[in-house]
Design a protein around this motif. Sequence first.
Motif, short mmCIF file in Angstrom:
data_model
loop_
_atom_site.label_atom_id
_atom_site.label_comp_id
_atom_site.label_asym_id
_atom_site.label_seq_id
_atom_site.Cartn_x
_atom_site.Cartn_y
_atom_site.Cartn_z
N LYS A 210 -7.07 12.32 -5.86
CA LYS A 210 -6.29 11.30 -6.55
C LYS A 210 -6.10 10.04 -5.70
O LYS A 210 -5.79 8.98 -6.23
CB LYS A 210 -4.91 11.86 -6.93
N PHE A 211 -6.27 10.19 -4.39
CA PHE A 211 -6.06 9.06 -3.48
C PHE A 211 -7.42 8.42 -3.15
O PHE A 211 -8.21 8.98 -2.38
CB PHE A 211 -5.35 9.50 -2.21
N ARG B 147 2.87 -1.69 10.09
CA ARG B 147 2.13 -2.77 9.40
C ARG B 147 0.77 -2.27 8.92
O ARG B 147 0.34 -2.57 7.80
CB ARG B 147 1.96 -3.97 10.33
N VAL B 148 0.10 -1.51 9.79
CA VAL B 148 -1.21 -0.96 9.42
C VAL B 148 -1.07 0.02 8.26
O VAL B 148 -1.85 -0.02 7.30
CB VAL B 148 -1.86 -0.26 10.64
N LEU B 149 -0.08 0.89 8.33
CA LEU B 149 0.12 1.90 7.28
C LEU B 149 0.51 1.26 5.95
O LEU B 149 0.09 1.72 4.88
CB LEU B 149 1.17 2.91 7.72
N LEU B 150 1.28 0.18 6.00
CA LEU B 150 1.60 -0.55 4.78
C LEU B 150 0.33 -1.14 4.16
O LEU B 150 0.19 -1.17 2.93
CB LEU B 150 2.61 -1.66 5.08
N GLY B 151 -0.57 -1.59 5.02
CA GLY B 151 -1.86 -2.08 4.53
C GLY B 151 -2.67 -0.97 3.90
O GLY B 151 -3.33 -1.15 2.85
N LEU B 152 -2.64 0.23 4.51
CA LEU B 152 -3.36 1.38 3.96
C LEU B 152 -2.78 1.77 2.59
O LEU B 152 -3.54 2.08 1.66
CB LEU B 152 -3.25 2.55 4.94
N GLY C 106 -3.49 1.59 -3.31
CA GLY C 106 -2.79 1.31 -4.55
C GLY C 106 -1.55 2.13 -4.78
O GLY C 106 -1.23 2.49 -5.93
N ARG C 107 -0.82 2.45 -3.71
CA ARG C 107 0.38 3.27 -3.83
C ARG C 107 1.63 2.43 -3.57
O ARG C 107 1.56 1.32 -3.03
CB ARG C 107 0.32 4.43 -2.84
N LYS C 108 2.79 2.98 -3.93
CA LYS C 108 4.06 2.27 -3.73
C LYS C 108 4.45 2.25 -2.25
O LYS C 108 4.14 3.19 -1.50
CB LYS C 108 5.16 2.94 -4.55
N LYS C 109 5.17 1.20 -1.86
CA LYS C 109 5.52 1.01 -0.46
C LYS C 109 6.43 2.10 0.10
O LYS C 109 6.47 2.30 1.31
CB LYS C 109 6.17 -0.36 -0.25
N ASN C 110 7.17 2.80 -0.78
CA ASN C 110 8.08 3.83 -0.25
C ASN C 110 7.34 5.03 0.35
O ASN C 110 7.95 5.91 0.95
CB ASN C 110 9.08 4.29 -1.33
N TRP C 111 6.03 5.05 0.21
CA TRP C 111 5.22 6.07 0.89
C TRP C 111 5.33 5.93 2.41
O TRP C 111 5.03 6.86 3.15
CB TRP C 111 3.76 5.95 0.47
N ILE C 112 5.75 4.77 2.86
CA ILE C 112 5.84 4.54 4.30
C ILE C 112 6.79 5.53 4.97
O ILE C 112 6.57 5.94 6.12
CB ILE C 112 6.27 3.08 4.62
#
Length: 440
Positions: free
Chosen positions: A139-140, A104-109, A114-120
């Motif tokens: 870039k991040f 949940r925290v990482l999804l918030g990060l 401003g990145r896509k959720k599949n980064w999880i």
Amino acid sequence: MNIPVVYFFIALLFKLFQSIGYCFIFKKCNVAWYLSFIPFVREYNVSLCADREKDGKVYTIVAGIATLIELFNHFIPENLSVLKTILLIIYVGLLITTEIYMIRVLLGLIEVFGRKKNWIWMFVFLDAVTVLIWGLSPKFVPSKVVIRVKKSVLAKEFGQNITAPEEGLLINIKKRTVVDFFRKKTLIKDIHMFIPKGHMVLLLGGSGAGKTTFVNAVTGYEKAKAKIELDSRDIYHEYKKILYKIGFVPQQDLIRGTDTVQLTLSDSADLRIPKGVSSDVKKARVKKVLDEFGLTAVKNSLVEKLSGGQRKRLSIAMEYISDPTLFVLDEPDSGLDGVVARGLFERLRKIADEGKIVIVISHTPDRVIELFDDVIVLAKDETKTGRLAWYGPVNEAYEFFGKNSMEEILLSVNQKDEGGEGKADEFVGKYTDLMKEKVG
């Protein structure tokens, strides 16, 4: 070198890379970089970067409990296999919970950056590499950072104790702090005032402005770094001796519905009136308070049969039974209609006129504002700390804030994200200058 040792050093190396990556992410988010190297503290500060502080708190607590169980399990003898199995099941459950909250925290990060959720999936399976990329690559960039207010922009402080010209309530609060998840938080600070006897005072402030903290500090319920004196007696140093001189009526009453009104007051007299006072004196006091609060006609009625107004008067009478010098009430008009509320405030006005100090928290004061002598306005400054924006006569408060009602005054000091004008620091500074002129 054997295989387990190799795995250990590889795991240690990945943890180091992860910490270095978070070090740079923390810099981007305006968080102290060195916190990335401290377990638990690191994850909590990741949640700050992710704007998911609540999830970070849960993660930290659960992860801490899991670690304690893991350590404790090493000391349990092997013959206590049932206990070890139970602890193992609990431990696995806690680990699953920590993973859920860390996701949940990482999804918030990911959202903040401003990145896509599949980064999880990269965070889950290649966390060290992913964190290094996010930290080192320009870039991040986060869309928001953790607010750290610089000292130069803080609202002005009065910073000195005042003295009392006569008997009454002298308040000199330097600060009241708590430690909240590795951070020292100041709830209220720099509040100085003197309230004479015979004054009825409105305590005004928005959510989080420190009203409850202020009341608790003044009544001695929760000590602050302060000096509070009632009739020249130090409330903190002599708390047990003068406790009966302080009355506090909470918003919610705790009265047994199956007792009669008279029994309720009699029990309260036994608890609130100092030991050594005779039963005859207590009975006389109960009779007097019944009369004062208009409860004599229903003294034999069960509490559960009372109307809302009668029950509220009984709640107040229970605290007033000890004849306190300082009387504090938290929203005594809550749930009462206009006529009943006015009658209640008129009774409080009479109590103040008898030489008492009455402090009232109310969210609808304008309907009875003419009954108050003074108003205390607390406001959250830029650091979310409760500060004193005004203390003085009601009519002068209108002029000071340039407003025509208490509701408008409250809106002027409330934060913009709360629907207010966000002028708390401005008025705190203005009032501080006014205080310095008076003493100076």
